[in-house]
Design an enzyme around this catalytic site. Structure first.
Site, PDB file in Angstrom:
ATOM      1  N   ASP A 195       0.521   3.909  -3.007  1.00 49.57           N
ATOM      2  CA  ASP A 195       0.150   5.307  -2.781  1.00 49.57           C
ATOM      3  C   ASP A 195       1.120   6.234  -3.512  1.00 49.57           C
ATOM      4  O   ASP A 195       0.701   7.225  -4.137  1.00 49.57           O
ATOM      5  CB  ASP A 195       0.167   5.594  -1.276  1.00 49.57           C
ATOM      6  CG  ASP A 195      -0.091   7.060  -0.969  1.00 49.57           C
ATOM      7  OD1 ASP A 195      -1.233   7.516  -1.126  1.00 49.57           O
ATOM      8  OD2 ASP A 195       0.874   7.755  -0.589  1.00 49.57           O
ATOM      9  N   GLU A 218      -4.656   0.375  -3.504  1.00 47.91           N
ATOM     10  CA  GLU A 218      -3.313   0.945  -3.555  1.00 47.91           C
ATOM     11  C   GLU A 218      -2.254  -0.154  -3.483  1.00 47.91           C
ATOM     12  O   GLU A 218      -1.220  -0.080  -4.167  1.00 47.91           O
ATOM     13  CB  GLU A 218      -3.119   1.945  -2.410  1.00 47.91           C
ATOM     14  CG  GLU A 218      -3.870   3.244  -2.616  1.00 47.91           C
ATOM     15  CD  GLU A 218      -3.557   4.275  -1.542  1.00 47.91           C
ATOM     16  OE1 GLU A 218      -3.585   5.463  -1.846  1.00 47.91           O
ATOM     17  OE2 GLU A 218      -3.276   3.866  -0.384  1.00 47.91           O
ATOM     18  N   ASP A 221      -7.241   0.884   0.629  1.00 50.83           N
ATOM     19  CA  ASP A 221      -5.866   0.453   0.911  1.00 50.83           C
ATOM     20  C   ASP A 221      -5.487  -0.743   0.038  1.00 50.83           C
ATOM     21  O   ASP A 221      -4.352  -0.830  -0.454  1.00 50.83           O
ATOM     22  CB  ASP A 221      -5.724   0.078   2.385  1.00 50.83           C
ATOM     23  CG  ASP A 221      -5.801   1.288   3.309  1.00 50.83           C
ATOM     24  OD1 ASP A 221      -5.748   2.428   2.802  1.00 50.83           O
ATOM     25  OD2 ASP A 221      -5.925   1.086   4.535  1.00 50.83           O
ATOM     26  N   GLU A 224       0.841  -1.205   0.000  1.00 52.35           N
ATOM     27  CA  GLU A 224       0.000   0.000   0.000  1.00 52.35           C
ATOM     28  C   GLU A 224       0.877   1.257   0.000  1.00 52.35           C
ATOM     29  O   GLU A 224       0.570   2.240  -0.695  1.00 52.35           O
ATOM     30  CB  GLU A 224      -0.913  -0.014   1.230  1.00 52.35           C
ATOM     31  CG  GLU A 224      -1.752   1.234   1.394  1.00 52.35           C
ATOM     32  CD  GLU A 224      -2.223   1.417   2.831  1.00 52.35           C
ATOM     33  OE1 GLU A 224      -2.533   2.566   3.197  1.00 52.35           O
ATOM     34  OE2 GLU A 224      -2.256   0.419   3.576  1.00 52.35           O
TER      35      GLU A 224
END
Length: 223
Positions: free
Chosen positions: A42, A114, A111, A38
């Site tokens: 991101d 990502e 999450d 994650e």
């Protein structure tokens, strides 16, 4: 759990199956889980969206570009994409998260999406991850108007139909499951004029309606 249906919807076939499995594993299930992926996802999401907006809106100043990017990468937008992919159906969650409806929780879904971006980056490289992200976000980017917020799936579906002078979709609750504290709702979206019927489910009726609307938009895009 790593059904190829998710990869078809996502638009990428993993070479390293363990990467995909880790991306779909919540920390409540076991370790390794998806939090490190994650973190990567991101970063690449922000970079890819920044470049895409930079090229899409060549005359916009930095402040406007930053606001558009923030709208696109926020949890609500990620959640919309995750619902459209039925991502919750593929997550590995601990028993407590399963019982509390974690597979429909916006933060968990955002999450995990990502984490998938991060996994694609490691598995296929930056260019491939960029292609996946741009393809997934293209519909939202095409509808952007600087200064306006990103619209949710129900709003976008309504505006699509209104722009063509068609009747609005009808949403109906078709079922509920689970205990009162972790209830799951199932909603059907019907667009008679387009012969489209889609279903969605979620921890709230609103979330289920959003999923049904997102799937109806997918059907319209491929009609």
């Amino acid at each position: 759990m790593t059904d190829p249906g998710l990869e078809r919807a996502f638009g990428y076939r993993f070479q390293d199956r363990e990467l995909l499995q880790t991306a779909l594993t919540h920390r409540s299930y076991c370790s390794p889980h998806n939090e490190r992926l994650e973190f990567l996802g991101d970063s690449i999401l922000n970079a890819v969206i920044a470049r895409h907006l930079f090229e899409r809106f060549p005359k916009l100043p930095e402040g406007d570009l930053s606001r558009l990017r923030a709208n696109l990468v926020r949890q609500d937008s990620l959640h919309q994409h995750a619902l459209a992919l039925s991502l919750g159906s593929f997550l590995r969650l601990g028993e407590g998260e399963q019982k509390s409806g974690g597979h429909q929780r916006p933060s968990i879904l955002a999450d995990a999406l990502e984490a998938l971006f991060g996994a694609v980056w490691l598995d296929g490289g930056f260019a491939t991850a960029s292609e996946v992200i741009v393809r997934l976000y293209q519909g939202m980017v095409d509808q952007l108007t600087p200064g306006q917020e990103i619209k949710d799936a129900k709003t976008r579906l309504q505006e699509y139909l209104q722009g063509r002078r068609l009747a609005l979709p009808q949403y109906s609750l078709t079922g509920t499951e689970g205990e009162a504290h972790a209830q799951q709702f199932r909603v059907t979206c019907v667009i008679d004029s387009m012969h489209i019927r889609s279903e969605g489910n979620g921890g709230t009726r609103r979330a289920a309606e959003q999923m049904a609307a997102a799937r109806a938009l997918e059907s319209l895009a491929t009609a």
